[in-house]
Design a protein around this motif. Structure first.
Motif, PDB file in Angstrom:
ATOM      1  N   ALA A 308      37.982  49.135 -16.087  1.00 21.02           N
ATOM      2  CA  ALA A 308      37.397  50.413 -15.654  1.00 21.02           C
ATOM      3  C   ALA A 308      38.338  51.123 -14.682  1.00 21.02           C
ATOM      4  CB  ALA A 308      36.039  50.165 -14.997  1.00 21.02           C
ATOM      5  N   MET A 309      38.932  50.329 -13.769  1.00 20.59           N
ATOM      6  CA  MET A 309      39.855  50.886 -12.778  1.00 20.59           C
ATOM      7  C   MET A 309      41.065  51.515 -13.462  1.00 20.59           C
ATOM      8  SD  MET A 309      40.746  48.509  -9.524  1.00 20.59           S
ATOM      9  CE  MET A 309      39.370  47.412  -9.483  1.00 20.59           C
ATOM     10  N   ALA A 310      41.619  50.794 -14.423  1.00 24.93           N
ATOM     11  CA  ALA A 310      42.798  51.311 -15.130  1.00 24.93           C
ATOM     12  C   ALA A 310      42.445  52.590 -15.866  1.00 24.93           C
ATOM     13  CB  ALA A 310      43.325  50.258 -16.105  1.00 24.93           C
ATOM     14  N   LYS A 311      41.342  52.556 -16.593  1.00 23.46           N
ATOM     15  CA  LYS A 311      40.964  53.739 -17.382  1.00 23.46           C
ATOM     16  C   LYS A 311      40.740  54.931 -16.461  1.00 23.46           C
ATOM     17  CE  LYS A 311      38.676  56.595 -20.043  1.00 23.46           C
ATOM     18  NZ  LYS A 311      37.778  57.692 -19.673  1.00 23.46           N
ATOM     19  N   TYR A 312      40.012  54.706 -15.391  1.00 22.03           N
ATOM     20  CA  TYR A 312      39.697  55.776 -14.442  1.00 22.03           C
ATOM     21  C   TYR A 312      40.971  56.309 -13.772  1.00 22.03           C
ATOM     22  CZ  TYR A 312      38.152  57.920 -10.093  1.00 22.03           C
ATOM     23  OH  TYR A 312      37.977  58.791  -9.055  1.00 22.03           O
ATOM     24  N   ALA A 313      41.752  55.403 -13.208  1.00 22.92           N
ATOM     25  CA  ALA A 313      42.918  55.828 -12.420  1.00 22.92           C
ATOM     26  C   ALA A 313      43.937  56.558 -13.285  1.00 22.92           C
ATOM     27  CB  ALA A 313      43.567  54.612 -11.762  1.00 22.92           C
ATOM     28  N   ILE A 314      44.128  56.077 -14.510  1.00 20.09           N
ATOM     29  CA  ILE A 314      45.149  56.713 -15.348  1.00 20.09           C
ATOM     30  C   ILE A 314      44.689  58.104 -15.776  1.00 20.09           C
ATOM     31  CG2 ILE A 314      46.581  56.539 -17.411  1.00 20.09           C
ATOM     32  CD1 ILE A 314      46.184  53.443 -17.234  1.00 20.09           C
ATOM     33  N   SER A 315      43.424  58.242 -16.188  1.00 21.35           N
ATOM     34  CA  SER A 315      43.004  59.573 -16.646  1.00 21.35           C
ATOM     35  C   SER A 315      42.990  60.572 -15.497  1.00 21.35           C
ATOM     36  CB  SER A 315      41.667  59.532 -17.397  1.00 21.35           C
ATOM     37  OG  SER A 315      40.714  58.818 -16.690  1.00 21.35           O
ATOM     38  N   GLU A 316      42.553  60.148 -14.318  1.00 18.69           N
ATOM     39  CA  GLU A 316      42.548  61.076 -13.175  1.00 18.69           C
ATOM     40  C   GLU A 316      43.991  61.428 -12.766  1.00 18.69           C
ATOM     41  OE1 GLU A 316      39.878  62.602 -11.881  1.00 18.69           O
ATOM     42  OE2 GLU A 316      38.597  61.557 -13.315  1.00 18.69           O
ATOM     43  N   ALA A 317      44.877  60.436 -12.761  1.00 17.29           N
ATOM     44  CA  ALA A 317      46.278  60.697 -12.409  1.00 17.29           C
ATOM     45  C   ALA A 317      46.915  61.650 -13.414  1.00 17.29           C
ATOM     46  CB  ALA A 317      47.061  59.375 -12.377  1.00 17.29           C
ATOM     47  N   GLU A 358      32.907  58.976 -14.000  1.00 14.68           N
ATOM     48  CA  GLU A 358      31.790  58.591 -13.122  1.00 14.68           C
ATOM     49  C   GLU A 358      31.262  57.204 -13.503  1.00 14.68           C
ATOM     50  OE1 GLU A 358      32.108  61.496 -14.632  1.00 14.68           O
ATOM     51  OE2 GLU A 358      32.170  62.972 -13.027  1.00 14.68           O
ATOM     52  N   LEU A 359      31.177  56.953 -14.796  1.00 13.93           N
ATOM     53  CA  LEU A 359      30.671  55.639 -15.233  1.00 13.93           C
ATOM     54  C   LEU A 359      31.654  54.514 -14.905  1.00 13.93           C
ATOM     55  CD1 LEU A 359      27.989  54.835 -16.820  1.00 13.93           C
ATOM     56  CD2 LEU A 359      28.373  57.258 -16.398  1.00 13.93           C
ATOM     57  N   GLN A 360      32.962  54.817 -14.950  1.00 11.39           N
ATOM     58  CA  GLN A 360      33.950  53.782 -14.559  1.00 11.39           C
ATOM     59  C   GLN A 360      33.766  53.449 -13.084  1.00 11.39           C
ATOM     60  OE1 GLN A 360      35.224  52.593 -17.134  1.00 11.39           O
ATOM     61  NE2 GLN A 360      34.980  54.347 -18.470  1.00 11.39           N
ATOM     62  N   ARG A 361      33.511  54.489 -12.265  1.00 10.20           N
ATOM     63  CA  ARG A 361      33.299  54.247 -10.826  1.00 10.20           C
ATOM     64  C   ARG A 361      32.032  53.420 -10.600  1.00 10.20           C
ATOM     65  NH1 ARG A 361      36.201  57.607  -7.135  1.00 10.20           N
ATOM     66  NH2 ARG A 361      34.481  57.394  -5.679  1.00 10.20           N
ATOM     67  N   GLU A 362      31.010  53.689 -11.448  1.00  8.56           N
ATOM     68  CA  GLU A 362      29.776  52.887 -11.362  1.00  8.56           C
ATOM     69  C   GLU A 362      30.082  51.404 -11.606  1.00  8.56           C
ATOM     70  OE1 GLU A 362      26.299  53.583 -10.868  1.00  8.56           O
ATOM     71  OE2 GLU A 362      27.312  55.254  -9.885  1.00  8.56           O
ATOM     72  N   THR A 363      30.894  51.148 -12.639  1.00 13.86           N
ATOM     73  CA  THR A 363      31.246  49.755 -12.971  1.00 13.86           C
ATOM     74  C   THR A 363      31.984  49.106 -11.796  1.00 13.86           C
ATOM     75  OG1 THR A 363      31.436  50.337 -15.294  1.00 13.86           O
ATOM     76  CG2 THR A 363      32.528  48.300 -14.631  1.00 13.86           C
ATOM     77  N   MET A 364      32.922  49.851 -11.211  1.00 11.24           N
ATOM     78  CA  MET A 364      33.690  49.295 -10.076  1.00 11.24           C
ATOM     79  C   MET A 364      32.756  49.027  -8.897  1.00 11.24           C
ATOM     80  SD  MET A 364      37.117  51.597  -9.970  1.00 11.24           S
ATOM     81  CE  MET A 364      36.971  52.930 -11.091  1.00 11.24           C
ATOM     82  N   ALA A 365      31.861  49.973  -8.633  1.00  3.35           N
ATOM     83  CA  ALA A 365      30.953  49.833  -7.491  1.00  3.35           C
ATOM     84  C   ALA A 365      30.034  48.620  -7.680  1.00  3.35           C
ATOM     85  CB  ALA A 365      30.118  51.101  -7.326  1.00  3.35           C
ATOM     86  N   ARG A 366      29.532  48.455  -8.918  1.00  4.21           N
ATOM     87  CA  ARG A 366      28.623  47.334  -9.197  1.00  4.21           C
ATOM     88  C   ARG A 366      29.337  46.001  -8.961  1.00  4.21           C
ATOM     89  NH1 ARG A 366      26.905  49.418 -13.683  1.00  4.21           N
ATOM     90  NH2 ARG A 366      28.247  48.150 -15.014  1.00  4.21           N
TER      91      ARG A 366
END
Ligand code: FAD
Length: 371
Positions: A308-317, A358-366
């Motif tokens: 989730a972190m990789a997917k989130y960080a790469i798309s935002e970057a 947002e859902l990737q952040r949810e996964t990280m937070a959980r």
């Protein structure tokens, strides 16, 4: 044995770039490009039928591919095929299913898709409207799926449906449905902001009758298989974007050296060189997370969080780097010819597929909260 990374790079370098702006405008998929990608073994990447590679190599290879392949739509089509269809089929399919579809899909003569999203079920797939009913010796499928990558092109569609809706998430099932099956329709592609050379569209199931042999995995395992496929997808789907970011940074450095204003290279102005530094930092952070996710072992929740972190960080970057790239290029970056505005439109789409940011952040937070 051939170096798989060099093979992927060479396949991408040979693709037709000249027609990309026109194809993006018209929304045209590069069929001959797909064939070239298939001939390089990429459509069966990591399987017995395709280019052999372990997970860390897959990440490097797809990044190398993305660096050379300017057509992000083709990269998305390849990834949707690999992680949405080939992956679950080869992992959870019966020997018969693998014999029926494996060689064709992995060899690229058949294109695969995964149909999960619905008009009323996107981030939350626990309330599916698409129904599967047991009938005679098989199932009948009814429902409508949206935004399915490759839908208008796909020869094989994996469909997520509710079989026992009263069992909630434990009542879903996956089905392998072949084009030509009566009741399966893939209407015209949906016009999208970016990734226009990939074909994203609807899958409509209207009394679509499939045999018992079309069930992928067990009844009730649909969402578990989907979750497994998505975890794999999130590990690798943004690798091509890491390559695209490298290509973009290189272009920006060249521009910052060559473009002169006020008698100096614009890269001499700290406000421009600072953007280059920010771009490089985002890129290297993205690359590091890609490799960490690809190499991850250990507990399932930790692997899922890293994916989730990789997917989130790469798309935002990627989105942020595209914005900086336009600014560094000035008006030329805003013009279609430079290809940077296309890259930004594509990057924005990457915040949505395979689970939104947002859902990737949810996964990280959980994972942080539950350990
Ligand atoms: C280019 C592209 C390719 C795609 N390919 C496929 C494909 O091959 N197969 C497929 O099935 N689907 C595909 N999709 C669809 C994609 O998976 C969905 O768009 C995505 O899951 C979001 O669902 P939704 O669009 O219904 O948005 P919604 O779920 O309605 O979300 C709307 C907004 O609410 C936010 N939100 C929702 N729930 C929460 C929450 N719990 N916490 C915080 N925020 C929340 C979302 O993050 C989003 O910002 C694709 C989409 C795109 C753009």
């Amino acid at each position: 044995m051939k170096d798989p990374i060099a093979t992927a790079r060479a396949a991408a370098a040979g693709l037709d770039r000249g027609s990309l702006i026109d194809r993006d405008r018209a929304g045209t998929f590069d069929r001959s490009g797909w064939i070239a990608v298939a001939e390089a073994g990429l459509t069966g990447l990591g399987t017995e039928y395709g280019l052999a590679a372990d997970p860390p190599t897959i990440a490097r290879l797809l990044a190398a591919f993305g660096e050379e392949c300017h057509d992000n739509g083709l990269s998305l089509a390849l990834n949707a095929h690999l992680w949405g269809c080939v992956g679950p089929l080869m992992r959870f399919g019966t020997e018969r299913q693998k014999a029926m579809y494996g060689a064709r899909l992995c060899g690229g003569s058949a294109i695969g898709a995964l149909a999960a999203t619905e008009p009323d079920a996107g981030s939350d797939l626990s309330t599916l409207s698409t129904r599967a009913e047991r009938r005679d010796d098989g199932y009948v499928l009814n429902g409508r799926k949206l935004y399915v990558t490759n839908a208008p092109l796909a020869d094989v569609v994996i469909v997520l449906a509710a079989l026992d809706p009263e069992r909630g998430p434990l009542g879903a099932a996956m089905f392998v449905v072949e084009r030509g099956t009566p009741g399966l329709d893939t209407p015209e592609a949906t016009e999208t902001m970016g990734f226009r050379t990939a074909r994203v569209g609807e899958v409509v199931l209207n009394d679509c009758r499939v045999s018992a042999g079309a069930l992928l995995g067990a009844e009730g395992a649909g969402l578990a298989i989907f979750a497994h496929a998505m975890e794999q997808e999130r590990r690798f789907i943004m690798a091509f974007a890491v390559g695209a970011m490298q290509r973009q940074l290189d272009a920006c450095v060249r521009r910052a050296r060559a473009r002169r204003q006020f008698g100096r290279a614009i890269g001499d102005f700290q406000q421009i060189s600072g953007k280059l530094v920010d771009m490089q930092l985002r890129l290297e952070t993205a690359r590091g997370l890609l490799h960490r996710a690809a190499e991850a072992g250990g507990r399932r929740s930790q692997r899922a969080a890293l994916a989730a972190m990789a997917k989130y960080a790469i798309s935002e970057a990627w989105v942020r780097n595209c914005e900086d790239a336009i600014q560094i290029h000035g008006g030329a970056g805003y013009a279609v010819q430079a290809g940077i505005e296309r890259e930004l439109r594509d990057a924005i789409g990457s915040r949505l597929f395979s689970g939104t940011s947002e859902l990737q952040r949810e996964t990280m937070a959980r994972t942080l909260m539950l350990g």
